[in-house]
Design a protein around this motif. Sequence first.
Motif, PDB file in Angstrom:
ATOM      1  N   TYR A 226       0.803  -1.223   0.000  1.00 58.19           N
ATOM      2  CA  TYR A 226       0.000   0.000   0.000  1.00 58.19           C
ATOM      3  C   TYR A 226       0.837   1.275   0.000  1.00 58.19           C
ATOM      4  O   TYR A 226       0.342   2.339   0.390  1.00 58.19           O
ATOM      5  CB  TYR A 226      -0.942   0.002   1.208  1.00 58.19           C
ATOM      6  CG  TYR A 226      -1.980  -1.090   1.127  1.00 58.19           C
ATOM      7  CD1 TYR A 226      -3.109  -0.942   0.332  1.00 58.19           C
ATOM      8  CD2 TYR A 226      -1.809  -2.290   1.813  1.00 58.19           C
ATOM      9  CE1 TYR A 226      -4.057  -1.953   0.234  1.00 58.19           C
ATOM     10  CE2 TYR A 226      -2.749  -3.306   1.726  1.00 58.19           C
ATOM     11  CZ  TYR A 226      -3.872  -3.127   0.934  1.00 58.19           C
ATOM     12  OH  TYR A 226      -4.793  -4.125   0.833  1.00 58.19           O
TER      13      TYR A 226
ATOM     14  N   ASP B  50      -0.624   4.786  -1.220  1.00 57.97           N
ATOM     15  CA  ASP B  50      -2.085   4.745  -1.219  1.00 57.97           C
ATOM     16  C   ASP B  50      -2.626   5.943  -0.436  1.00 57.97           C
ATOM     17  O   ASP B  50      -2.100   6.292   0.635  1.00 57.97           O
ATOM     18  CB  ASP B  50      -2.560   3.443  -0.568  1.00 57.97           C
ATOM     19  CG  ASP B  50      -4.044   3.203  -0.795  1.00 57.97           C
ATOM     20  OD1 ASP B  50      -4.384   2.671  -1.862  1.00 57.97           O
ATOM     21  OD2 ASP B  50      -4.845   3.561   0.088  1.00 57.97           O
TER      22      ASP B  50
ATOM     23  N   ARG C  51      -5.916   2.462  -6.974  1.00 60.18           N
ATOM     24  CA  ARG C  51      -7.150   1.778  -6.602  1.00 60.18           C
ATOM     25  C   ARG C  51      -8.314   2.300  -7.441  1.00 60.18           C
ATOM     26  O   ARG C  51      -8.364   3.481  -7.779  1.00 60.18           O
ATOM     27  CB  ARG C  51      -7.454   2.002  -5.124  1.00 60.18           C
ATOM     28  CG  ARG C  51      -6.704   1.060  -4.201  1.00 60.18           C
ATOM     29  CD  ARG C  51      -7.327   1.043  -2.832  1.00 60.18           C
ATOM     30  NE  ARG C  51      -7.374   2.370  -2.223  1.00 60.18           N
ATOM     31  CZ  ARG C  51      -8.057   2.649  -1.109  1.00 60.18           C
ATOM     32  NH1 ARG C  51      -8.764   1.703  -0.508  1.00 60.18           N
ATOM     33  NH2 ARG C  51      -8.035   3.864  -0.597  1.00 60.18           N
TER      34      ARG C  51
END
Length: 500
Positions: free
Chosen positions: A353, A356, A391
């Motif tokens: 991640y 992110d 994402r």
Amino acid sequence: MSLARVYSRAQDGVAAPLVTCEVHLSGGLPGTSIVGLPETAVKEARDRVRAAILTARFDYPARRITVNLAPADLPKDGGRFDLPIALGILAANGNLPAAALAEHEFVGELALSGELRPIRGVLPAVLRAARSGRRVIVPRGNAAEAALVGAADVRAADTLLDVCAHLAGRAELPVAVASDGSGEAPEDEPDLADVRGQPQARRALELAAAGMHNLLLVGPPGTGKTLLASRLPGILPPLEEDEAIELAAIRSVAGLGGDLHGWKRRAFRSPHHTASAVALVGGGSIPRPGEVSLAHHGVLFLDELPEFDRHVLEVLREPLESGRIVISRAARQAEFPARFQLVAAMNPCPCGYAGDPSGRCRCASEQVARYRSRVSGPLLDRIDLKLEMPRVPLAELRAENAGESSASVKARVCAARMRQLRRAGKPNAWLGNREAERDCALRSSERHLFDRAVERLGLSARAYHRVLRLARTIADLADSDRIEAPHLSEAIQYRRLDLH
């Protein structure tokens, strides 16, 4: 007659050199010896052959039998020589006409009952036999595979006695027929319309398909990296007949020739990250093809790229450049084709991640650097498109409108590929440096832009030519005869991702 000659084929990589099986009967103590560099399985043929001949109700000669497999310096392995050895003994003993043997080539393993068992690598043998003009007799289990070679006269047999009856003119062996199973893609093949969002990744996938470029997708878990990669074969141009046969020959040597389902489709190989270097490039005491060869003319997908052993990844560097792999062992050397398209996926950090917006990543900078350094710079330099995948927003996941289908993308890809084939006879990714400079010529304004990018990004000579080839593919998709500034700028953008 105490001497007979029978023709067969050995296996040497994807080649099938001719082997002459010479059988001589002489006086002396009864016994059978096999010479000509036979491996253990070939030496054991004398027991299988003896039992098969007796089961077929022939008399086994009570004489000294010498079997020579020529040329003597070519290693012979497996049970493929059982049938020619048995026929040679019967012909030397006067049970079969020698003239009929000269018109045929034989491969097949014998059971003790005289039944013929299928072998590995029958397709390369049939391909070479077709060029020699001789008829080929194969076991029934290899018939559908052998029948893929339309130019060959292939006959299928169940037992040694059936072959003897055919050679003696008492009964005709049936012509081998290919299976009814379609080699085309099934209707339920994964479709690009299933992918929600990710327009940049879809664009990169289309470029990779159009020019046979290598692709790396970097992003957090669940962003669709594997989903996208699995859709790539569905937008690639269909295989030509000779390409499909070449791939089928590799599968035959690997022992996968019996599965003919979808043999005309491009391969999609996805080995687990625990695969060894031998599994990836091939090897063994008797060299067999690895994943890079089984992905010939297709896609090799490496998910979780940094989780592969670094030594395993480094063996990909040579076949990515040359399109072939040479396996050298103490006793022999084998060469396999490996012109594949590499698609890789990885997380940006160990937890997955980094970067992110949620801020979930807690990896230290040293951990991230160590994780990314598992993929070497020279390997990354051979990848044309590197893309970060964010994402997917919730609104795009819930969107009712499906994305563009594989069929419509494939139409554009095929049109761009046809431009490349008319211009150079090969996809853009396969162009040599001189061919790239010829087909990817830039005007002064584009050259100035490119020179600044090369200096700023510190591109290597290899990367320099790879950017040019990618820009040429972008221009082909735009139906442009020249590389314009937007095409070049887009190609440069795919080089900006720095993993080190």
